[in-house]
Design a protein around this motif. Structure first.
Motif, PDB file in Angstrom:
ATOM      1  N   ARG A  23      27.077  29.251  74.943  1.00 41.26           N
ATOM      2  CA  ARG A  23      26.189  29.371  76.112  1.00 41.26           C
ATOM      3  C   ARG A  23      26.815  30.279  77.170  1.00 41.26           C
ATOM      4  NH1 ARG A  23      21.969  30.609  78.357  1.00 41.26           N
ATOM      5  NH2 ARG A  23      21.245  29.407  80.131  1.00 41.26           N
ATOM      6  N   LEU A  24      28.122  30.179  77.368  1.00 36.75           N
ATOM      7  CA  LEU A  24      28.794  31.062  78.315  1.00 36.75           C
ATOM      8  C   LEU A  24      28.651  32.526  77.901  1.00 36.75           C
ATOM      9  CD1 LEU A  24      32.004  29.003  79.134  1.00 36.75           C
ATOM     10  CD2 LEU A  24      30.216  29.684  80.760  1.00 36.75           C
ATOM     11  N   GLU A  25      28.750  32.800  76.605  1.00 40.06           N
ATOM     12  CA  GLU A  25      28.567  34.170  76.120  1.00 40.06           C
ATOM     13  C   GLU A  25      27.170  34.677  76.455  1.00 40.06           C
ATOM     14  OE1 GLU A  25      29.866  35.475  72.264  1.00 40.06           O
ATOM     15  OE2 GLU A  25      31.400  33.912  72.190  1.00 40.06           O
ATOM     16  N   ILE A  47      40.622  20.951  83.197  1.00 36.72           N
ATOM     17  CA  ILE A  47      41.492  20.785  82.032  1.00 36.72           C
ATOM     18  C   ILE A  47      40.688  20.233  80.862  1.00 36.72           C
ATOM     19  CG2 ILE A  47      43.473  19.484  81.125  1.00 36.72           C
ATOM     20  CD1 ILE A  47      44.221  21.812  83.062  1.00 36.72           C
ATOM     21  N   ASN A  48      39.827  19.269  81.134  1.00 37.97           N
ATOM     22  CA  ASN A  48      39.029  18.658  80.064  1.00 37.97           C
ATOM     23  C   ASN A  48      38.123  19.665  79.377  1.00 37.97           C
ATOM     24  OD1 ASN A  48      40.077  16.042  80.355  1.00 37.97           O
ATOM     25  ND2 ASN A  48      38.718  15.650  82.078  1.00 37.97           N
ATOM     26  N   ASN A  49      37.592  20.628  80.124  1.00 40.12           N
ATOM     27  CA  ASN A  49      36.683  21.597  79.520  1.00 40.12           C
ATOM     28  C   ASN A  49      37.409  22.762  78.871  1.00 40.12           C
ATOM     29  OD1 ASN A  49      34.391  20.091  80.075  1.00 40.12           O
ATOM     30  ND2 ASN A  49      34.406  20.811  82.174  1.00 40.12           N
ATOM     31  N   VAL A  50      38.629  23.016  79.270  1.00 40.10           N
ATOM     32  CA  VAL A  50      39.453  23.976  78.538  1.00 40.10           C
ATOM     33  C   VAL A  50      39.768  23.379  77.168  1.00 40.10           C
ATOM     34  CG1 VAL A  50      41.693  25.156  78.457  1.00 40.10           C
ATOM     35  CG2 VAL A  50      40.435  24.975  80.633  1.00 40.10           C
ATOM     36  N   ARG A  51      40.095  22.095  77.162  1.00 35.37           N
ATOM     37  CA  ARG A  51      40.466  21.390  75.929  1.00 35.37           C
ATOM     38  C   ARG A  51      39.371  21.463  74.865  1.00 35.37           C
ATOM     39  NH1 ARG A  51      42.684  15.692  77.209  1.00 35.37           N
ATOM     40  NH2 ARG A  51      40.727  15.589  78.316  1.00 35.37           N
ATOM     41  N   THR A  52      38.100  21.552  75.275  1.00 35.07           N
ATOM     42  CA  THR A  52      36.992  21.549  74.307  1.00 35.07           C
ATOM     43  C   THR A  52      36.800  22.886  73.604  1.00 35.07           C
ATOM     44  OG1 THR A  52      35.298  22.189  75.922  1.00 35.07           O
ATOM     45  CG2 THR A  52      35.749  19.814  75.658  1.00 35.07           C
ATOM     46  N   LEU A  58      38.526  30.754  73.645  1.00 41.60           N
ATOM     47  CA  LEU A  58      39.137  31.129  74.920  1.00 41.60           C
ATOM     48  C   LEU A  58      39.410  32.629  74.962  1.00 41.60           C
ATOM     49  CD1 LEU A  58      41.662  28.203  75.503  1.00 41.60           C
ATOM     50  CD2 LEU A  58      39.500  28.611  76.715  1.00 41.60           C
ATOM     51  N   LYS A  59      39.991  33.149  73.909  1.00 43.04           N
ATOM     52  CA  LYS A  59      40.300  34.581  73.861  1.00 43.04           C
ATOM     53  C   LYS A  59      39.025  35.413  73.967  1.00 43.04           C
ATOM     54  CE  LYS A  59      42.752  38.097  71.311  1.00 43.04           C
ATOM     55  NZ  LYS A  59      43.481  38.488  70.138  1.00 43.04           N
ATOM     56  N   ARG A  60      38.001  35.010  73.244  1.00 42.02           N
ATOM     57  CA  ARG A  60      36.721  35.743  73.267  1.00 42.02           C
ATOM     58  C   ARG A  60      36.096  35.720  74.665  1.00 42.02           C
ATOM     59  NH1 ARG A  60      33.353  39.611  71.917  1.00 42.02           N
ATOM     60  NH2 ARG A  60      31.209  38.962  71.694  1.00 42.02           N
ATOM     61  N   LEU A  61      36.088  34.562  75.312  1.00 42.65           N
ATOM     62  CA  LEU A  61      35.508  34.461  76.649  1.00 42.65           C
ATOM     63  C   LEU A  61      36.269  35.338  77.639  1.00 42.65           C
ATOM     64  CD1 LEU A  61      34.734  30.649  76.749  1.00 42.65           C
ATOM     65  CD2 LEU A  61      33.069  32.524  76.627  1.00 42.65           C
ATOM     66  N   HIS A  62      37.586  35.377  77.498  1.00 44.18           N
ATOM     67  CA  HIS A  62      38.369  36.252  78.372  1.00 44.18           C
ATOM     68  C   HIS A  62      38.063  37.721  78.084  1.00 44.18           C
ATOM     69  CE1 HIS A  62      41.925  38.532  79.730  1.00 44.18           C
ATOM     70  NE2 HIS A  62      41.718  37.791  80.800  1.00 44.18           N
ATOM     71  N   GLU A  63      37.982  38.076  76.818  1.00 47.35           N
ATOM     72  CA  GLU A  63      37.664  39.459  76.447  1.00 47.35           C
ATOM     73  C   GLU A  63      36.293  39.880  76.977  1.00 47.35           C
ATOM     74  OE1 GLU A  63      38.057  39.343  72.204  1.00 47.35           O
ATOM     75  OE2 GLU A  63      40.229  39.670  72.274  1.00 47.35           O
ATOM     76  N   LEU A 100      45.392  28.774  78.194  1.00 52.10           N
ATOM     77  CA  LEU A 100      44.684  29.769  79.008  1.00 52.10           C
ATOM     78  C   LEU A 100      45.541  31.016  79.197  1.00 52.10           C
ATOM     79  CD1 LEU A 100      43.082  27.588  81.823  1.00 52.10           C
ATOM     80  CD2 LEU A 100      41.872  28.835  80.008  1.00 52.10           C
ATOM     81  N   LYS A 101      46.800  30.810  79.514  1.00 52.28           N
ATOM     82  CA  LYS A 101      47.713  31.939  79.722  1.00 52.28           C
ATOM     83  C   LYS A 101      47.828  32.776  78.449  1.00 52.28           C
ATOM     84  CE  LYS A 101      52.176  32.981  81.735  1.00 52.28           C
ATOM     85  NZ  LYS A 101      53.375  32.453  82.355  1.00 52.28           N
ATOM     86  N   LYS A 102      47.957  32.107  77.306  1.00 54.88           N
ATOM     87  CA  LYS A 102      48.055  32.811  76.023  1.00 54.88           C
ATOM     88  C   LYS A 102      46.798  33.635  75.734  1.00 54.88           C
ATOM     89  CE  LYS A 102      48.827  32.042  71.110  1.00 54.88           C
ATOM     90  NZ  LYS A 102      48.954  31.040  70.041  1.00 54.88           N
ATOM     91  N   ALA A 103      45.635  33.123  76.161  1.00 54.02           N
ATOM     92  CA  ALA A 103      44.371  33.842  75.962  1.00 54.02           C
ATOM     93  C   ALA A 103      44.192  34.978  76.971  1.00 54.02           C
ATOM     94  CB  ALA A 103      43.196  32.869  76.050  1.00 54.02           C
TER      95      ALA A 103
END
Length: 121
Positions: A23-25, A47-52, A58-63, A100-103
């Motif tokens: 949905r974010l995409e 934190i809870n929503n990062v975990r999901t 995560l990488k794709r959303l950042h890209e 998150l940092k890694k992504a």
């Protein structure tokens, strides 16, 4: 939506990162369609929503342009996190922020000073 002057729109007043990666995409693509000058998209996250989200999501959303997350960490003191019913402990928070940092994300955290009481502050 007016398109002039928006280079970093902020999805605020809620935890937009609670939405699924899919949905974010969809929303990201719509933002870029209507506001092609956008450079990145900022939003609240927990934190809870990062975990999901998987590492790949995560990488794709950042890209795709999500960056500058604002995370309501509130405390690094486990008894305070439990008292606030945050649903995670400090070790889990650290793990998710490392993901998150890694992504590639930039992020800030909100800390509530004094939440642990006067004897722990």
């Amino acid at each position: 939506m007016h398109s002039a002057g928006f280079s970093v729109p902020q999805c605020k007043n809620s935890d937009a990162f609670a939405l699924s990666a899919e949905r974010l995409e969809e929303i990201i693509h719509e933002i870029y369609r209507k506001l092609p000058q956008v450079e990145c998209i900022s939003m609240y996250a927990s934190i809870n929503n990062v975990r999901t989200k998987s590492d790949e999501e995560l990488k794709r959303l950042h890209e795709l342009g999500i960056d500058d997350l604002n995370i309501g960490l509130e405390s690094g003191y486990d008894p305070a996190l439990e008292q606030m019913c945050k649903g995670y402990d400090s070790a889990e928070a650290e793990l998710q922020m490392l993901r998150l940092k890694k992504a590639g994300f930039h992020f800030g955290v909100n800390i509530i000073l004094g939440i642990s009481g006067p004897e722990k502050s």
